[in-house]
Each structure stands twice: as structure tokens, then as C-alpha cells.
Design an enzyme around this catalytic site. Structure first.
Site, PDB file in Angstrom:
ATOM      1  N   LEU A 123       0.809  -1.219   0.000  1.00 16.30           N
ATOM      2  CA  LEU A 123       0.000   0.000   0.000  1.00 16.30           C
ATOM      3  C   LEU A 123       0.840   1.266   0.000  1.00 16.30           C
ATOM      4  CD1 LEU A 123      -2.732  -1.086   2.583  1.00 16.30           C
ATOM      5  CD2 LEU A 123      -2.950  -0.976   0.114  1.00 16.30           C
ATOM      6  N   ARG A 124       2.165   1.096  -0.118  1.00 22.01           N
ATOM      7  CA  ARG A 124       3.016   2.285  -0.093  1.00 22.01           C
ATOM      8  C   ARG A 124       2.748   3.177  -1.313  1.00 22.01           C
ATOM      9  NH1 ARG A 124       8.308   0.439   1.701  1.00 22.01           N
ATOM     10  NH2 ARG A 124       7.517   0.778   3.792  1.00 22.01           N
ATOM     11  N   GLY A 125       2.354   2.577  -2.419  1.00 18.35           N
ATOM     12  CA  GLY A 125       2.033   3.361  -3.602  1.00 18.35           C
ATOM     13  C   GLY A 125       0.882   4.318  -3.348  1.00 18.35           C
TER      14      GLY A 125
END
Length: 332
Positions: free
Chosen positions: A269-271
Site C-alpha cells: 500500500l506504499r504506492g
């Protein structure tokens, strides 16, 4: 004092300049990775932006440029002074002790005292840590940077010393992709990734050479010529920092970000988090009260192009894949 080339005088490279501006407004976006040809203004842009940022308040005598606002409640007020935002170069051949700090041998031998000698990470706190040819950095330094970038703290244990100090900085790396790839673990730590290319437009090339020559012939005069434009950018950054907390991220924008990341198949979910933070900082720069499609579209490629898996069925570059996904999700 040696003058720095004015940020506003840099010709072209708009994506690189925007990414660095976003990182200056909101360092939580993460670092900026600039990959591309040599001699395209990568290091010039970083130093130019740091030079135009307003000085920051720090505790007098602190080797870490400690923020006095973070002093413990009830503690006596320390003496403070204004210092320039640091830009620290991390050389490829640097030893681990030089980077993290080590025992002060001179004091140990002359006074018999165990004292800590701060390293490059201490100097970079609250500023920029710049690594040229970051893809050639030795593995042990890569591992070290990953740990510090994740925690914002540097922990050193040497010869009976145990030291812990803040090390929060904007990590800026540059390099030429033809000389080797970056390790995935470190690549993921960069919030934004920018591609720079040698200009192919003759008038642009002429203007770059003309301005650089004018600066080298008369640094003071050239800097004064661009002072008003740099002041505008400085005021814009300060205004964006003040607005940042009030910028709203609607559910519709979060849904768009999630759809885009799922369409591109980014891991984790870093994007989405980076896309949201960068879009919010961009909205603050634009003077908007909420994140909209325009910010998501402009920041999608820098936030996501380095997070894509290789697709054996699609030989298009990562930038093309992001642009294609944006066009499908954000119809004009």
C-alpha cells in the site's frame, strides 16, 4: 560563501523540480530518486532548492540541528539560532563510521574520554542527504540507509558507546540506469522517482548553456537577476507548508488512487500512501483546498513508475504503463 545556481533559473526538467518541491513541502512523502543522463542538472536542482529554503531554528551547539520545538515539556528553554537547511553529500566510498558516526579517537587518546563523533547522518538531520550514483552504493550502506530511513533515527554502538540521535532527512539519489539497477529494498524507500533526459530541443539547449555561462562569469549578478523569482518560489513553499494540514483528501480521490494502483499491480500500500501524500502537497502548492483528479494525474508517474513489477507480456516502459492507466481511469 560560494553562491548556488538559482532554482528558478533551471531550464526545463519540470518533473524533477516539481518532485523536489513536493518533498520540501512535505518530507513525509519520502525521498526523490532522479535517474537519467549525466549533466542534466540533477545535483544543481537539489542544492538550488535547499539554498532558497528559509533558514531553520535549531538548538545552539547541537550537532544534529535539533528542533527546539521538540524539546521535552518542562525542560529549560535552550538557546537557539537560525541555520541553513543542510545538504550533505554521501560519497560512494564512505566508510560506515563516517556515515553513522564513531568514537572520537582524539579525545579518547588525549583525555581518556569516550565521546561520540557525529557522522554524515547527524549533519543531514532536518535537511537533504544527497547520493550521486546511488545505484553503485555498497550493500552495507544500503542496508544502513534503509533502517534509518524507516525509523528516522540513527543508533550507534561502538567501543562501549551507545548513542541514539534523530536522523530525519529527505533522501535524494541520482544515477544513470545504464550503470546498474538499484536494489528493490532501497528503491521502495524513495517516495518519488523522476526520469530526466538530455534536451533535444535546440533553443532549450542554447538557453541552458547561455544561463550557465552567465552564472559562471558573474555569479553575484546572475543570482541577483533571479532573486525575485526565487523569492516567489520560497513564499510559495512556505504558504504550501501552512496550508498542508488543511488540504482535504476526499474519499473519491482515495478511491481513484486505489484503482490506479490496483490497475498497475503495485505491491503493498506504499504506492497509495505516497500518491495521497504527494497529491496533497501538490494541492497545497496549487492553493487548492482538496485533492482532485488534476493532482493525481500529475503526480501518478513519479509516485508509481518505480513500484511496477516487470510484465513479460508488456515490453512498454514503466512511464508508458502509468500514463496508459491514467488515461483509462481519468478520461478527458
Amino acid at each position: 560563501m560560494k553562491l548556488t545556481y538559482p532554482f528558478s533559473a533551471i531550464v526545463g526538467q519540470d518533473e524533477m523540480k516539481l518532485a523536489i518541491l513536493i518533498a520540501a513541502v512535505d518530507p513525509s512523502v519520502g525521498g526523490v530518486l532522479v535517474f537519467g543522463d549525466r549533466g542534466t542538472g540533477k545535483s544543481t536542482a537539489v542544492r538550488a532548492l535547499a539554498a532558497l529554503l528559509p533558514k531553520m531554528k535549531a538548538v545552539v551547539g547541537c550537532p544534529y540541528n535539533r528542533d527546539p520545538a521538540l524539546e521535552p515539556a518542562g525542560a529549560p528553554k535552550p538557546k537557539t539560532h537560525q541555520v541553513p537547511v543542510p545538504v550533505v553529500d554521501l560519497p560512494l566510498g564512505a566508510t560506515e563510521d563516517r556515515v553513522v558516526g564513531a568514537l572520537d579517537l582524539e579525545r579518547a587518546l588525549s583525555q581518556g574520554v569516550k565521546a561520540f563523533e557525529p557522522g554524515l547522518l547527524a549533519r543531514a538531520n532536518r535537511g537533504f542527504l544527497y547520493i550521486d550514483e546511488v545505484n553503485l552504493l555498497e550493500d552495507h550502506l544500503v542496508d544502513l540507509l534503509i533502517d534509518v530511513a524507516a525509523s528516522g533515527e540513527n543508533v550507534v554502538e561502538r567501543e562501549g558507546l551507545s548513542v541514539r540521535h534523530p536522523a530525519r532527512f529527505v533522501l535524494v539519489g541520482s544515477g544513470n540506469p545504464e550503470e546498474g539497477e538499484l536494489r528493490p529494498q532501497l528503491l521502495d524507500r524513495f517516495g518519488l522517482s523522476v526520469e530526466v533526459k538530455t534536451p533535444t530541443d535546440i533553443p532549450v539547449r542554447i538557453e541552458i548553456v547561455r544561463r550557465r555561462d552567465a552564472f559562471e562569469r558573474d555569479p553575484e549578478g546572475f543570482t541577483e537577476t533571479w532573486k525575485a523569482e526565487d523569492d516567489k518560489i520560497r513564499r510559495r513553499i512556505l504558504a504550501a507548508r501552512k496550508r498542508l494540514e488543511d488540504v482535504q483528501v476526499p474519499d473519491a480521490a482515495l478511491e481513484r488512487a486505489a484503482q490506479l494502483c490496483m490497475k498497475l499491480g503495485t505491491d503493498g500500500l506504499r504506492g497509495e500512501l505516497t500518491l495521497m501524500r504527494a497529491a496533497r502537497a501538490l494541492a497545497a502548492i496549487d492553493g487548492d483546498k482538496a485533492v482532485g483528479d488534476s493532482q493525481l494525474k500529475r503526480i501518478a508517474a513519479p509516485a508509481l513508475r518505480h513500484r511496477l513489477r516487470r510484465n513479460v507480456l508488456d515490453d512498454a516502459g514503466s512511464t508508458v504503463r502509468v500514463d496508459r492507466a491514467v488515461q483509462e481511469l481519468f478520461p478527458a
